[in-house]
Design an enzyme around this catalytic site. Sequence first.
Site, short mmCIF file in Angstrom:
data_model
loop_
_atom_site.label_atom_id
_atom_site.label_comp_id
_atom_site.label_asym_id
_atom_site.label_seq_id
_atom_site.Cartn_x
_atom_site.Cartn_y
_atom_site.Cartn_z
N LYS A 156 0.84 -1.21 0.00
CA LYS A 156 0.00 0.00 0.00
C LYS A 156 0.87 1.25 0.00
O LYS A 156 2.01 1.25 0.49
CB LYS A 156 -0.97 0.03 1.18
CG LYS A 156 -0.33 0.20 2.57
CD LYS A 156 -0.16 1.64 3.04
CE LYS A 156 0.64 1.67 4.32
NZ LYS A 156 1.49 2.65 4.70
N ASP A 191 -2.94 -1.22 10.13
CA ASP A 191 -3.09 -1.18 8.67
C ASP A 191 -3.77 -2.43 8.11
O ASP A 191 -4.08 -2.49 6.92
CB ASP A 191 -1.70 -1.09 8.00
CG ASP A 191 -1.18 0.35 7.95
OD1 ASP A 191 -2.00 1.28 8.07
OD2 ASP A 191 0.04 0.52 7.77
O1 C5P Z 1 -1.09 -1.02 15.05
P1 C5P Z 1 0.35 -1.35 14.80
O2 C5P Z 1 0.85 -2.47 15.65
O3 C5P Z 1 0.66 -1.57 13.36
O4 C5P Z 1 1.17 -0.06 15.23
C1 C5P Z 1 2.55 -0.08 15.47
C2 C5P Z 1 2.90 1.09 16.34
O5 C5P Z 1 2.70 2.32 15.64
C3 C5P Z 1 2.04 1.22 17.58
O6 C5P Z 1 2.57 0.50 18.65
C4 C5P Z 1 2.08 2.71 17.87
O7 C5P Z 1 3.30 3.06 18.49
C5 C5P Z 1 2.14 3.31 16.48
N1 C5P Z 1 0.83 3.73 15.95
C6 C5P Z 1 0.22 4.87 16.47
N2 C5P Z 1 -0.99 5.26 15.97
C7 C5P Z 1 -1.58 4.59 14.96
C8 C5P Z 1 -0.97 3.44 14.42
C9 C5P Z 1 0.25 3.04 14.93
O8 C5P Z 1 0.74 5.51 17.38
N3 C5P Z 1 -2.74 5.02 14.49
#
Ligand code: C5P
Length: 283
Positions: A8, A135
């Site tokens: 993406k 994502d």
């Molecule tokens: O959701 P995911 O595990 O992919 O996110 C990885 C990290 O990115 C999270 O632990 C957080 O620190 C950050 N993040 C965030 N806000 C979001 C998505 C991700 O702060 N909307």
Amino acid sequence: MEILAHAKLNLTLDVLGKRPDGYHDLRMVMQSVELADVLNLSYNDTGELRVGTNLHFLPNNEKNLAAQAALRWWEEKGSAPRGLEINIEKHIPVCAGLAGGSSDAAAVLRALNEMERACLPLEEVARIGERVGSDVPYCVMRGTALAEGRGEVLTPLPPLPQCWVVLCKPEFSISTPALFAKIDSVRLRCRPDTQGAIAALEAGDLHGVARRMYNVFEDALPDRQRARVTDLKNILIQSGALGASMSGTGPTVFSLFDDEGRAREAQERLLDCGGEVFMTQTV
Ligand code: C5P
């Protein structure tokens, strides 16, 4: 079952603020491209969940998002996990801002929905993906979409008009949590015009979208990395790109072209500059 996991791009990416749960509220226009990992899933008799990839440094256990997706699936279904082999042929660069890991997880969920004959609507499959990563829901739905909230609140948008995409993943990688942590203290110089980009999509105006592409995380990069990203963007614009931006928390830089020949020339030029270079099209 064989299934593709598409990369993406963030045509726009804005961070609206930090939330009480530690995540950030985002507003971004997402776009899938043909560049994809190829996954093969098959049941085994050992009862084990095993992940294999062609990249030796990727985890082959529950640390891999593809395995987490499978575990989440059975947890949601309330049934005991079945022995499953997940083989991933990686083509999407890792730690690149292209959602490679999230897309692999989304592909596993889509595949299990078919293999297990669950026939869940995609929205329901996307919801299962929420707990695997922010994502993942978008990667289940794919196409052109506005993503808000943590990234899981999705609104489909009219497709980006047909174009060629040239992208370059520089030699370094970026830690997503570290860049999210840094963005809170950065004074943003510029915000993307996401509303304008949506209006341009509605009008089928590729140039209008390309002109509005911007990602606030560029401002949060350390100086040397930001300089490299800016250089790559400049090379792409000088090569005739309609617009160029960084994807996700980077560091991949991508650009849109309405002319295949110019896109190919840009790709050739970038191959001399180091990094991983790809030419692809939108999905
Ligand atoms: O959701 P995911 O595990 O992919 O996110 C990885 C990290 O990115 C999270 O632990 C957080 O620190 C950050 N993040 C965030 N806000 C979001 C998505 C991700 O702060 N909307």
